[in-house]
Design a protein around this motif. Structure first.
Motif, PDB file in Angstrom:
ATOM      1  N   LEU A  60     -89.991  35.323  29.580  1.00 34.59           N
ATOM      2  CA  LEU A  60     -89.367  35.469  30.892  1.00 34.59           C
ATOM      3  C   LEU A  60     -90.377  35.219  31.997  1.00 34.59           C
ATOM      4  O   LEU A  60     -90.056  34.638  33.020  1.00 34.59           O
ATOM      5  N   TYR A  61     -91.600  35.670  31.776  1.00 35.13           N
ATOM      6  CA  TYR A  61     -92.662  35.528  32.775  1.00 35.13           C
ATOM      7  C   TYR A  61     -93.151  34.087  32.793  1.00 35.13           C
ATOM      8  O   TYR A  61     -93.550  33.542  31.782  1.00 35.13           O
ATOM      9  N   VAL A  62     -93.140  33.454  33.946  1.00 38.19           N
ATOM     10  CA  VAL A  62     -93.560  32.066  34.051  1.00 38.19           C
ATOM     11  C   VAL A  62     -95.052  31.946  33.739  1.00 38.19           C
ATOM     12  O   VAL A  62     -95.847  32.807  34.090  1.00 38.19           O
ATOM     13  N   GLY A  63     -95.417  30.878  33.038  1.00 31.96           N
ATOM     14  CA  GLY A  63     -96.819  30.677  32.696  1.00 31.96           C
ATOM     15  C   GLY A  63     -97.135  31.133  31.288  1.00 31.96           C
ATOM     16  O   GLY A  63     -96.252  31.516  30.525  1.00 31.96           O
ATOM     17  N   GLY A  64     -98.409  31.093  30.941  1.00 28.72           N
ATOM     18  CA  GLY A  64     -98.830  31.364  29.576  1.00 28.72           C
ATOM     19  C   GLY A  64     -98.806  32.839  29.228  1.00 28.72           C
ATOM     20  O   GLY A  64     -99.439  33.656  29.899  1.00 28.72           O
ATOM     21  N   THR A  65     -98.080  33.176  28.176  1.00 32.73           N
ATOM     22  CA  THR A  65     -98.076  34.546  27.665  1.00 32.73           C
ATOM     23  C   THR A  65     -98.549  34.618  26.220  1.00 32.73           C
ATOM     24  O   THR A  65     -98.766  35.709  25.703  1.00 32.73           O
TER      25      THR A  65
ATOM     26  N   GLY B  20     -88.026  27.460  25.163  1.00 30.26           N
ATOM     27  CA  GLY B  20     -86.602  27.109  25.123  1.00 30.26           C
ATOM     28  C   GLY B  20     -85.661  28.285  25.290  1.00 30.26           C
ATOM     29  O   GLY B  20     -84.456  28.144  25.078  1.00 30.26           O
ATOM     30  N   LEU B  21     -86.172  29.460  25.675  1.00 28.47           N
ATOM     31  CA  LEU B  21     -85.285  30.612  25.843  1.00 28.47           C
ATOM     32  C   LEU B  21     -84.214  30.330  26.885  1.00 28.47           C
ATOM     33  O   LEU B  21     -83.072  30.763  26.745  1.00 28.47           O
ATOM     34  N   GLN B  22     -84.579  29.587  27.928  1.00 28.97           N
ATOM     35  CA  GLN B  22     -83.621  29.294  28.999  1.00 28.97           C
ATOM     36  C   GLN B  22     -82.832  28.010  28.767  1.00 28.97           C
ATOM     37  O   GLN B  22     -81.994  27.653  29.593  1.00 28.97           O
ATOM     38  N   HIS B  23     -83.084  27.303  27.657  1.00 32.48           N
ATOM     39  CA  HIS B  23     -82.368  26.056  27.367  1.00 32.48           C
ATOM     40  C   HIS B  23     -81.105  26.388  26.564  1.00 32.48           C
ATOM     41  O   HIS B  23     -81.078  26.300  25.336  1.00 32.48           O
TER      42      HIS B  23
ATOM     43  N   ASP C 170     -79.973  31.675  16.817  1.00 38.87           N
ATOM     44  CA  ASP C 170     -79.534  32.838  16.045  1.00 38.87           C
ATOM     45  C   ASP C 170     -80.422  34.052  16.268  1.00 38.87           C
ATOM     46  O   ASP C 170     -79.964  35.184  16.155  1.00 38.87           O
ATOM     47  N   LEU C 171     -81.694  33.802  16.557  1.00 40.19           N
ATOM     48  CA  LEU C 171     -82.641  34.885  16.810  1.00 40.19           C
ATOM     49  C   LEU C 171     -83.511  34.504  18.002  1.00 40.19           C
ATOM     50  O   LEU C 171     -83.876  33.333  18.166  1.00 40.19           O
ATOM     51  N   GLU C 172     -83.831  35.487  18.824  1.00 45.36           N
ATOM     52  CA  GLU C 172     -84.660  35.245  19.999  1.00 45.36           C
ATOM     53  C   GLU C 172     -85.867  36.177  19.999  1.00 45.36           C
ATOM     54  O   GLU C 172     -85.730  37.392  19.804  1.00 45.36           O
ATOM     55  N   ILE C 173     -87.037  35.587  20.202  1.00 48.94           N
ATOM     56  CA  ILE C 173     -88.280  36.345  20.292  1.00 48.94           C
ATOM     57  C   ILE C 173     -88.882  36.082  21.664  1.00 48.94           C
ATOM     58  O   ILE C 173     -89.105  34.926  22.045  1.00 48.94           O
ATOM     59  N   VAL C 174     -89.144  37.127  22.406  1.00 52.30           N
ATOM     60  CA  VAL C 174     -89.789  37.004  23.722  1.00 52.30           C
ATOM     61  C   VAL C 174     -91.237  37.439  23.587  1.00 52.30           C
ATOM     62  O   VAL C 174     -91.537  38.493  23.021  1.00 52.30           O
ATOM     63  N   VAL C 175     -92.130  36.606  24.099  1.00 53.88           N
ATOM     64  CA  VAL C 175     -93.553  36.935  24.134  1.00 53.88           C
ATOM     65  C   VAL C 175     -93.931  37.218  25.587  1.00 53.88           C
ATOM     66  O   VAL C 175     -93.696  36.394  26.469  1.00 53.88           O
ATOM     67  N   GLN C 176     -94.487  38.397  25.816  1.00 53.73           N
ATOM     68  CA  GLN C 176     -94.960  38.764  27.139  1.00 53.73           C
ATOM     69  C   GLN C 176     -96.418  39.226  27.017  1.00 53.73           C
ATOM     70  O   GLN C 176     -96.981  39.238  25.933  1.00 53.73           O
TER      71      GLN C 176
ATOM     72  N   PRO D 143     -92.076  36.846  39.139  1.00 52.57           N
ATOM     73  CA  PRO D 143     -92.519  35.870  38.153  1.00 52.57           C
ATOM     74  C   PRO D 143     -91.495  35.524  37.081  1.00 52.57           C
ATOM     75  O   PRO D 143     -91.815  34.789  36.147  1.00 52.57           O
ATOM     76  N   LEU D 144     -90.264  36.038  37.183  1.00 55.95           N
ATOM     77  CA  LEU D 144     -89.325  35.936  36.080  1.00 55.95           C
ATOM     78  C   LEU D 144     -88.419  34.712  36.180  1.00 55.95           C
ATOM     79  O   LEU D 144     -87.907  34.374  37.247  1.00 55.95           O
ATOM     80  N   ARG D 145     -88.198  34.080  35.025  1.00 56.31           N
ATOM     81  CA  ARG D 145     -87.281  32.950  34.945  1.00 56.31           C
ATOM     82  C   ARG D 145     -85.836  33.418  34.843  1.00 56.31           C
ATOM     83  O   ARG D 145     -84.910  32.661  35.131  1.00 56.31           O
TER      84      ARG D 145
END
Length: 360
Positions: A63-68, A158-161, A167-173, A188-190
């Motif tokens: 969600l946070y723009v840029g490198g996480t 590709g979370l926002q695509h 089927d499964l979503e992983i968010v890295v922050q 900073p959130l998309r």
């Protein structure tokens, strides 16, 4: 500090607080949030525009723009699935690469200027087939067509695509969490922070000494990870040395470090935490093309670079360049087994859906 670096630091500071600058930007954020909501509703009500796969699809995004720290997670995930008998394929954007109407596919040693630095690194580290295109749905179709033996797909970002079914979503922050909780440009959130309640796994990438941000509400598995150097490779010769041995042999010399990643200081902090004193550090813009060598003006005996940068720096033939290979250490490795079990349940369902004739 350069003007660009000062501007970046000022923006990051503003995004961590709900101060005057952020508040002045709120009307634009409201507009962005409305556009995001409308896009989500369109894909929900028009599922025919979503590219579904016959295979389970895992999206690794943020969600946070840029490198996480998505790329190390993608690599670790692909390798863990391979160890458990899966044959993953990867789809990615191919940042900075000129692509036409067709996606580009490949496997093994790929050129960064043809596939992008992150896809080239992922392909090198995992040996998994990869397809790149800004439209992830096109990349997915090309990957399935050219590599019919794969049995699971990992989307690098590709979370926002939303045109890409998943089927499964992983968010890295990272330690910044959701910042001030506001959507771009006021924050900073998309997407709104409430999106975290819908994902399956939240991985927080921390530097040495950092504490995790407050846990997000919702059912997602929430774990932390820290990157640790495991071995070092001399770029010109391919000579590989375990990190502890390299530190003993070369760590007392004048050592510098260069990084062109989203958060260069995270790389430098990792090196210091694991026993190295750095004479000089150079932070370059993320995805820097290295059109000219930044190393020639550095007097160091050894220069450490990231694996992501290494795919673009071999042509400099500088014997001082050593590539640091870092691996994530997860607070709970059971999440990989949990994911494996989920895929075991998903795979036959997806196959049956693909085999069922449409009623249209």
């Amino acid at each position: 500090m350069s003007i660009q670096a000062r501007l970046h630091a000022a923006i990051q500071h503003a995004w961590q607080h709900k101060g005057l600058v952020s508040t002045l930007m709120l009307p634009l954020s409201w507009v962005a949030t409305a556009i995001i909501a409308r896009k989500q509703q369109r894909y929900q009500h028009q599922p025919q525009h979503v590219q579904q796969s016959r295979l389970p699809v895992i999206v690794v995004g943020n969600l946070y723009v840029g490198g996480t720290g998505k790329t190390p997670v993608v690599i670790a995930l692909a390798q863990a699935l391979q160890q458990r008998g899966w044959k993953p394929g990867i789809v990615s954007r191919g940042y900075g690469v000129r692509l036409g109407a067709q996606a580009r596919t490949g496997q093994g040693a790929l050129k960064a200027d043809e596939y992008g630095d992150e896809p080239a690194l992922i392909a090198q580290q995992t040996q998994a087939p990869i397809a790149v295109h800004p439209r992830r749905a096109l990349a997915l179709k090309a990957l399935e067509h050219n590599y019919p033996d794969i049995d699971v797909v990992i989307s690098d970002d590709g979370l926002q695509h939303l045109a890409l079914g998943r089927d499964l979503e992983i968010v890295v922050q990272d330690a910044r969490g959701v910042g001030n909780g506001r959507v771009l440009p006021a924050g900073p959130l998309r997407e709104p922070a409430s999106r975290l309640s819908d994902v399956d796994v939240i991985i927080t990438n921390l530097s040495p000494g950092q504490e995790a941000p407050p846990a997000a509400a919702g059912p997602a598995l929430q774990i932390t990870m820290r990157l640790a150097p495991t071995q070092v490779t001399q770029l010109t010769s391919g000579r590989q040395i375990l990190w502890a041995d390299w530190l003993t042999q070369f760590g007392q010399n004048a050592v510098s470090a260069v990084a062109a990643i989203g958060q260069p200081e995270r790389f430098f902090a990792m090196l210091r935490h694991h026993g190295l004193t750095l004479e000089q550090t150079l932070a370059l813009p993320d995805h820097d093309a290295y059109e000219h060598s930044p190393f020639s003006a550095m007097p160091a005996s050894c220069i450490l670079i990231t694996a992501k940068d290494a795919v673009k720096c071999a042509r400099f033939a500088d014997e001082r360049l050593w590539v640091v290979h870092a691996e994530p250490e997860f607070s709970d490795t059971n999440w990989l087994y949990w994911l494996h079990q989920r895929l075991n349940l998903l795979a036959p369902k997806k196959a049956n859906m693909a085999a069922t004739p449409s009623s249209d």
